[in-house]
Design a protein around this motif. Structure first.
Motif, PDB file in Angstrom:
ATOM      1  N   MET A 190       0.814  -1.213   0.000  1.00  0.00           N
ATOM      2  CA  MET A 190       0.000   0.000   0.000  1.00  0.00           C
ATOM      3  C   MET A 190       0.851   1.267   0.000  1.00  0.00           C
ATOM      4  O   MET A 190       0.460   2.284  -0.576  1.00  0.00           O
ATOM      5  CB  MET A 190      -0.938  -0.012   1.207  1.00  0.00           C
ATOM      6  CG  MET A 190      -2.051  -1.003   1.071  1.00  0.00           C
ATOM      7  SD  MET A 190      -3.073  -0.961   2.535  1.00  0.00           S
ATOM      8  CE  MET A 190      -3.891  -2.523   2.388  1.00  0.00           C
ATOM      9  N   LEU A 191       1.988   1.210   0.648  1.00  0.00           N
ATOM     10  CA  LEU A 191       2.859   2.392   0.682  1.00  0.00           C
ATOM     11  C   LEU A 191       3.429   2.715  -0.698  1.00  0.00           C
ATOM     12  O   LEU A 191       3.698   3.872  -1.004  1.00  0.00           O
ATOM     13  CB  LEU A 191       3.984   2.188   1.702  1.00  0.00           C
ATOM     14  CG  LEU A 191       3.545   2.180   3.168  1.00  0.00           C
ATOM     15  CD1 LEU A 191       4.730   1.869   4.067  1.00  0.00           C
ATOM     16  CD2 LEU A 191       2.910   3.507   3.566  1.00  0.00           C
TER      17      LEU A 191
ATOM     18  N   GLY B  98      -2.705   9.508   0.105  1.00  0.00           N
ATOM     19  CA  GLY B  98      -2.418   9.070   1.473  1.00  0.00           C
ATOM     20  C   GLY B  98      -3.660   8.682   2.242  1.00  0.00           C
ATOM     21  O   GLY B  98      -3.656   7.711   3.005  1.00  0.00           O
ATOM     22  N   THR B  99      -4.747   9.417   2.041  1.00  0.00           N
ATOM     23  CA  THR B  99      -5.975   9.088   2.785  1.00  0.00           C
ATOM     24  C   THR B  99      -6.524   7.733   2.347  1.00  0.00           C
ATOM     25  O   THR B  99      -6.994   6.959   3.178  1.00  0.00           O
ATOM     26  CB  THR B  99      -7.054  10.173   2.575  1.00  0.00           C
ATOM     27  OG1 THR B  99      -7.304  10.338   1.180  1.00  0.00           O
ATOM     28  CG2 THR B  99      -6.626  11.492   3.175  1.00  0.00           C
ATOM     29  N   GLN B 100      -6.468   7.469   1.059  1.00  0.00           N
ATOM     30  CA  GLN B 100      -6.938   6.173   0.559  1.00  0.00           C
ATOM     31  C   GLN B 100      -6.067   5.045   1.096  1.00  0.00           C
ATOM     32  O   GLN B 100      -6.570   3.990   1.472  1.00  0.00           O
ATOM     33  CB  GLN B 100      -6.928   6.152  -0.978  1.00  0.00           C
ATOM     34  CG  GLN B 100      -7.968   7.052  -1.610  1.00  0.00           C
ATOM     35  CD  GLN B 100      -9.368   6.577  -1.290  1.00  0.00           C
ATOM     36  OE1 GLN B 100      -9.899   6.871  -0.223  1.00  0.00           O
ATOM     37  NE2 GLN B 100      -9.961   5.847  -2.201  1.00  0.00           N
ATOM     38  N   ILE B 101      -4.779   5.271   1.093  1.00  0.00           N
ATOM     39  CA  ILE B 101      -3.852   4.244   1.599  1.00  0.00           C
ATOM     40  C   ILE B 101      -4.112   3.993   3.079  1.00  0.00           C
ATOM     41  O   ILE B 101      -4.168   2.845   3.527  1.00  0.00           O
ATOM     42  CB  ILE B 101      -2.389   4.657   1.354  1.00  0.00           C
ATOM     43  CG1 ILE B 101      -2.100   4.639  -0.145  1.00  0.00           C
ATOM     44  CG2 ILE B 101      -1.434   3.738   2.103  1.00  0.00           C
ATOM     45  CD1 ILE B 101      -0.751   5.193  -0.525  1.00  0.00           C
ATOM     46  N   ARG B 102      -4.303   5.061   3.851  1.00  0.00           N
ATOM     47  CA  ARG B 102      -4.565   4.891   5.279  1.00  0.00           C
ATOM     48  C   ARG B 102      -5.871   4.136   5.514  1.00  0.00           C
ATOM     49  O   ARG B 102      -5.973   3.299   6.395  1.00  0.00           O
ATOM     50  CB  ARG B 102      -4.578   6.254   5.977  1.00  0.00           C
ATOM     51  CG  ARG B 102      -3.167   6.813   6.173  1.00  0.00           C
ATOM     52  CD  ARG B 102      -3.168   8.017   7.100  1.00  0.00           C
ATOM     53  NE  ARG B 102      -3.872   9.175   6.538  1.00  0.00           N
ATOM     54  CZ  ARG B 102      -3.328  10.046   5.673  1.00  0.00           C
ATOM     55  NH1 ARG B 102      -2.081   9.880   5.271  1.00  0.00           N
ATOM     56  NH2 ARG B 102      -4.032  11.068   5.233  1.00  0.00           N
ATOM     57  N   LYS B 103      -6.887   4.422   4.708  1.00  0.00           N
ATOM     58  CA  LYS B 103      -8.154   3.696   4.829  1.00  0.00           C
ATOM     59  C   LYS B 103      -7.960   2.214   4.540  1.00  0.00           C
ATOM     60  O   LYS B 103      -8.503   1.353   5.233  1.00  0.00           O
ATOM     61  CB  LYS B 103      -9.201   4.279   3.869  1.00  0.00           C
ATOM     62  CG  LYS B 103      -9.781   5.588   4.316  1.00  0.00           C
ATOM     63  CD  LYS B 103     -10.814   6.082   3.327  1.00  0.00           C
ATOM     64  CE  LYS B 103     -11.339   7.454   3.707  1.00  0.00           C
ATOM     65  NZ  LYS B 103     -12.308   7.960   2.725  1.00  0.00           N
ATOM     66  N   LYS B 104      -7.174   1.918   3.498  1.00  0.00           N
ATOM     67  CA  LYS B 104      -6.925   0.510   3.162  1.00  0.00           C
ATOM     68  C   LYS B 104      -6.136  -0.184   4.269  1.00  0.00           C
ATOM     69  O   LYS B 104      -6.415  -1.339   4.619  1.00  0.00           O
ATOM     70  CB  LYS B 104      -6.167   0.400   1.835  1.00  0.00           C
ATOM     71  CG  LYS B 104      -7.028   0.626   0.622  1.00  0.00           C
ATOM     72  CD  LYS B 104      -6.239   0.366  -0.637  1.00  0.00           C
ATOM     73  CE  LYS B 104      -7.105   0.497  -1.866  1.00  0.00           C
ATOM     74  NZ  LYS B 104      -6.354   0.181  -3.088  1.00  0.00           N
TER      75      LYS B 104
END
Length: 95
Positions: free
Chosen positions: A22-23, A29-35
């Motif tokens: 994911m990184l 960044g918000t989408q990655i944090r949600k995932k």
């Protein structure tokens, strides 16, 4: 012991792989944090389920061992009583 090491190795590798993937994903960044949050919650749920199954299995094993112990106790008590009666009969023969 070995199974738990394998389990934790798989969980750790899966979590690390998910986070690294994911990184490096081309997303915000918000989408990655949600995932990451969603996947972490999923892994936590799977871990809790696995721990509950282990707990249930341990409880069943403890109950089985207790029942088996009670059975052995009863059998040994009966055998001891039988030996006691045989000894009393033998003593009576010589009195």
């Amino acid at each position: 012991m070995v199974n738990s090491k394998v389990f934790w190795g798989i969980v750790t590798a899966a979590a690390a792989g998910a986070v690294i993937g994911m990184l490096f994903a081309p997303e915000e960044g918000t989408q990655i944090r949600k995932k990451i949050k969603k996947r972490t919650n999923s892994l936590a749920s799977e871990l809790i389920d696995a721990l509950e199954k282990s707990k249930d299995k341990a409880g069943k094993t403890a109950d089985d061992l207790k029942a088996k112990g009670e059975q052995y106790k009863s059998e040994f008590k009966d055998k001891a009583e039988e030996i006691k009666e045989d000894a009393a009969d033998e003593i009576e023969k010589y009195n």
